[in-house]
Design a protein around this motif. Sequence first.
Motif, PDB file in Angstrom:
ATOM      1  N   VAL A  93      -7.317   1.854   9.890  1.00 44.76           N
ATOM      2  CA  VAL A  93      -6.949   1.386   8.552  1.00 44.76           C
ATOM      3  C   VAL A  93      -5.701   2.107   8.076  1.00 44.76           C
ATOM      4  O   VAL A  93      -4.775   1.505   7.511  1.00 44.76           O
ATOM      5  CB  VAL A  93      -8.121   1.605   7.573  1.00 44.76           C
ATOM      6  CG1 VAL A  93      -7.678   1.353   6.140  1.00 44.76           C
ATOM      7  CG2 VAL A  93      -9.280   0.689   7.920  1.00 44.76           C
ATOM      8  N   GLN A  94      -5.658   3.415   8.330  1.00 46.58           N
ATOM      9  CA  GLN A  94      -4.491   4.202   7.933  1.00 46.58           C
ATOM     10  C   GLN A  94      -3.235   3.745   8.664  1.00 46.58           C
ATOM     11  O   GLN A  94      -2.186   3.513   8.052  1.00 46.58           O
ATOM     12  CB  GLN A  94      -4.766   5.673   8.212  1.00 46.58           C
ATOM     13  CG  GLN A  94      -3.543   6.571   8.052  1.00 46.58           C
ATOM     14  CD  GLN A  94      -3.790   7.948   8.619  1.00 46.58           C
ATOM     15  OE1 GLN A  94      -4.930   8.385   8.712  1.00 46.58           O
ATOM     16  NE2 GLN A  94      -2.735   8.629   9.013  1.00 46.58           N
ATOM     17  N   GLN A  95      -3.326   3.597   9.978  1.00 48.48           N
ATOM     18  CA  GLN A  95      -2.155   3.228  10.762  1.00 48.48           C
ATOM     19  C   GLN A  95      -1.736   1.783  10.537  1.00 48.48           C
ATOM     20  O   GLN A  95      -0.558   1.450  10.652  1.00 48.48           O
ATOM     21  CB  GLN A  95      -2.425   3.477  12.246  1.00 48.48           C
ATOM     22  CG  GLN A  95      -2.535   4.948  12.609  1.00 48.48           C
ATOM     23  CD  GLN A  95      -1.276   5.716  12.258  1.00 48.48           C
ATOM     24  OE1 GLN A  95      -0.169   5.247  12.510  1.00 48.48           O
ATOM     25  NE2 GLN A  95      -1.440   6.883  11.659  1.00 48.48           N
ATOM     26  N   LEU A  96      -2.689   0.912  10.230  1.00 48.14           N
ATOM     27  CA  LEU A  96      -2.321  -0.471   9.901  1.00 48.14           C
ATOM     28  C   LEU A  96      -1.459  -0.526   8.649  1.00 48.14           C
ATOM     29  O   LEU A  96      -0.595  -1.401   8.516  1.00 48.14           O
ATOM     30  CB  LEU A  96      -3.572  -1.331   9.733  1.00 48.14           C
ATOM     31  CG  LEU A  96      -4.139  -1.946  11.010  1.00 48.14           C
ATOM     32  CD1 LEU A  96      -5.455  -2.655  10.725  1.00 48.14           C
ATOM     33  CD2 LEU A  96      -3.139  -2.924  11.633  1.00 48.14           C
ATOM     34  N   ALA A  97      -1.718   0.390   7.717  1.00 44.06           N
ATOM     35  CA  ALA A  97      -0.863   0.454   6.531  1.00 44.06           C
ATOM     36  C   ALA A  97       0.571   0.790   6.933  1.00 44.06           C
ATOM     37  O   ALA A  97       1.534   0.216   6.410  1.00 44.06           O
ATOM     38  CB  ALA A  97      -1.409   1.502   5.558  1.00 44.06           C
ATOM     39  N   VAL A  98       0.727   1.711   7.881  1.00 42.31           N
ATOM     40  CA  VAL A  98       2.062   2.058   8.390  1.00 42.31           C
ATOM     41  C   VAL A  98       2.691   0.856   9.091  1.00 42.31           C
ATOM     42  O   VAL A  98       3.868   0.547   8.892  1.00 42.31           O
ATOM     43  CB  VAL A  98       1.970   3.261   9.349  1.00 42.31           C
ATOM     44  CG1 VAL A  98       3.331   3.570   9.950  1.00 42.31           C
ATOM     45  CG2 VAL A  98       1.410   4.482   8.637  1.00 42.31           C
ATOM     46  N   SER A  99       1.893   0.157   9.906  1.00 46.23           N
ATOM     47  CA  SER A  99       2.418  -1.002  10.635  1.00 46.23           C
ATOM     48  C   SER A  99       2.849  -2.112   9.692  1.00 46.23           C
ATOM     49  O   SER A  99       3.880  -2.758   9.906  1.00 46.23           O
ATOM     50  CB  SER A  99       1.357  -1.529  11.615  1.00 46.23           C
ATOM     51  OG  SER A  99       1.113  -0.595  12.645  1.00 46.23           O
ATOM     52  N   ARG A 100       2.059  -2.349   8.648  1.00 47.91           N
ATOM     53  CA  ARG A 100       2.443  -3.403   7.693  1.00 47.91           C
ATOM     54  C   ARG A 100       3.732  -3.051   6.963  1.00 47.91           C
ATOM     55  O   ARG A 100       4.602  -3.910   6.742  1.00 47.91           O
ATOM     56  CB  ARG A 100       1.301  -3.630   6.699  1.00 47.91           C
ATOM     57  CG  ARG A 100       0.116  -4.384   7.269  1.00 47.91           C
ATOM     58  CD  ARG A 100      -0.783  -4.906   6.157  1.00 47.91           C
ATOM     59  NE  ARG A 100      -1.384  -3.817   5.412  1.00 47.91           N
ATOM     60  CZ  ARG A 100      -2.583  -3.321   5.649  1.00 47.91           C
ATOM     61  NH1 ARG A 100      -3.309  -3.814   6.646  1.00 47.91           N
ATOM     62  NH2 ARG A 100      -3.081  -2.339   4.918  1.00 47.91           N
ATOM     63  N   ALA A 101       3.859  -1.774   6.574  1.00 48.39           N
ATOM     64  CA  ALA A 101       5.085  -1.355   5.902  1.00 48.39           C
ATOM     65  C   ALA A 101       6.296  -1.509   6.832  1.00 48.39           C
ATOM     66  O   ALA A 101       7.355  -2.003   6.421  1.00 48.39           O
ATOM     67  CB  ALA A 101       4.951   0.092   5.431  1.00 48.39           C
ATOM     68  N   SER A 102       6.133  -1.104   8.080  1.00 48.36           N
ATOM     69  CA  SER A 102       7.233  -1.233   9.047  1.00 48.36           C
ATOM     70  C   SER A 102       7.539  -2.695   9.340  1.00 48.36           C
ATOM     71  O   SER A 102       8.708  -3.080   9.463  1.00 48.36           O
ATOM     72  CB  SER A 102       6.876  -0.509  10.350  1.00 48.36           C
ATOM     73  OG  SER A 102       6.802   0.884  10.157  1.00 48.36           O
ATOM     74  N   ALA A 103       6.490  -3.521   9.443  1.00 48.77           N
ATOM     75  CA  ALA A 103       6.695  -4.934   9.752  1.00 48.77           C
ATOM     76  C   ALA A 103       7.493  -5.627   8.646  1.00 48.77           C
ATOM     77  O   ALA A 103       8.313  -6.512   8.923  1.00 48.77           O
ATOM     78  CB  ALA A 103       5.351  -5.627   9.949  1.00 48.77           C
TER      79      ALA A 103
END
Length: 513
Positions: free
Chosen positions: A293-303
Amino acid sequence: MSSRPVLDVLRRHRRAVAVGCGSSMVHQTCEALVPVAIGLAVDRAVGTGDVRAVVLCVLGVLALFAVLSSAGTFAFWTVDVAEFDEAHSLRTSATSAVLRDPAVLRDRQVGDVLSVVTSDTRHTAESLGLVSFLASGCFGMVVAAVVLLRIDVALGLGLLVSVPVVVLGLQALAPRLERRVHDRQRSAGLAAAVAADLLAGLRPLRGFGGVPEAVRRYHLASAVSRRAAVGAAGATSVLVGAGTLATGAILVATAAAAGALVARGRLDLGEFVTVVGMASFLADPVRNVSACVQQLAVSRASARRVAALLTPPAPRTEAGRPRAGHLSPAPGEVLGIVATDTATADAVTAGFAGAGTLVEPAETHLLGETLADALTTGPVPAGRGVELGAALAAAAAPTDLDAPLADGGTNFSGGQRQRIGLARALAADREVLVLRDPTTALDAVTEDRVAAGVRRLRAGVGTTVLVTSSPLLLTRCDRVVLLTADGRHATGTHTELLDDPRFGAEYAAAVSR
């Protein structure tokens, strides 16, 4: 990319995601069954002392671990291949977008774009693995809950209630973390951009004493980046801490409940071992879900940052302002364009970009180890071709092809780099060649030689557009178009526009030196 870039990534690699999810679920299922296997071994082998049962249990546990490790390895291999492939594809697409359309850099600094191309593309691709491991973590918790329901309904129901609460609670914290991470990545990219600009302009900055001010501006950008990084670290710590606390609470509550049931005689020794082992196992999927969940937040921001770079920028042409397509240069014509403001010149230059067109910007970038490398332009279109010596002569450029290039050509003067870039563009011999301020770094004598050389080499053999305010270039154009900031325009030769009763003063001001 669409407004949901992470979903686009998952669709492109749906097979890898499906295989990764399936293999990861098998892996987690086997892990969840390890406490069950140990509990059965305690009940049916250790407790009875049956040697044959002990051997069978040992073989069964070994087989379980063989499937567990094989499924996990295959899941990691499948997902990693897809991640590397997607990251490479995103980097290639982002780089192509920048090279294909210079307008992409219109409101961006180079360092920020570099951050997107390197860091954000990698984080976006990592969403493939995160989704797979998030699904497998949830599935592992479901398997554990089913096993516990068969042992004791109260324990199973407790997990079925507590686990979704933990996951949903962590998900509720994710948007806050995503915002903080997005701010951190954006500010870090801007700080890198300021540093890149400072290094690129260090020589002139030293010349006019601007280094202290440049350093002060970098300190400000770096401070903003530091505050954003601290904020993102704080949000990450909250999420990690909440996940760890929730994991500990589940472990303690499960172990305590199992101990109470053993004391009452509702669980035997093997079931107690299974429950305690299952409670210990649950720490792994809960941590995985929290981390995903934490890393998906990073991925969404980067995406989102990658998608913004890949989205074509809207043209900045005002209503009534002539666009590149409306200028309609004739085949073989040398067309001069004079813009009274930079925004109009930028819009016209970007508007000419397309198939068969080479746009050479004012800032020259030389790539390679020698001058010959910098002049290499790739395959020449069929039926066309300019001898390299003729291009170098027309541009009055250095002719020593073995001359080394130091750090992008910094061992050449600004005027030499500009002439080398012009020679490279002439040697490419495209059907349409657009030159943006190609002689700004040249003295008047050299500029006149270059103007004559460009005219001699290009007139009648290809369409040439000169976006410039140089009278020496404009006098050699077949036609000149004046574009004003308020959308008016006039057409004629250089001399005719100077004598135009309506536009003469504006034109003279635009081309005066």
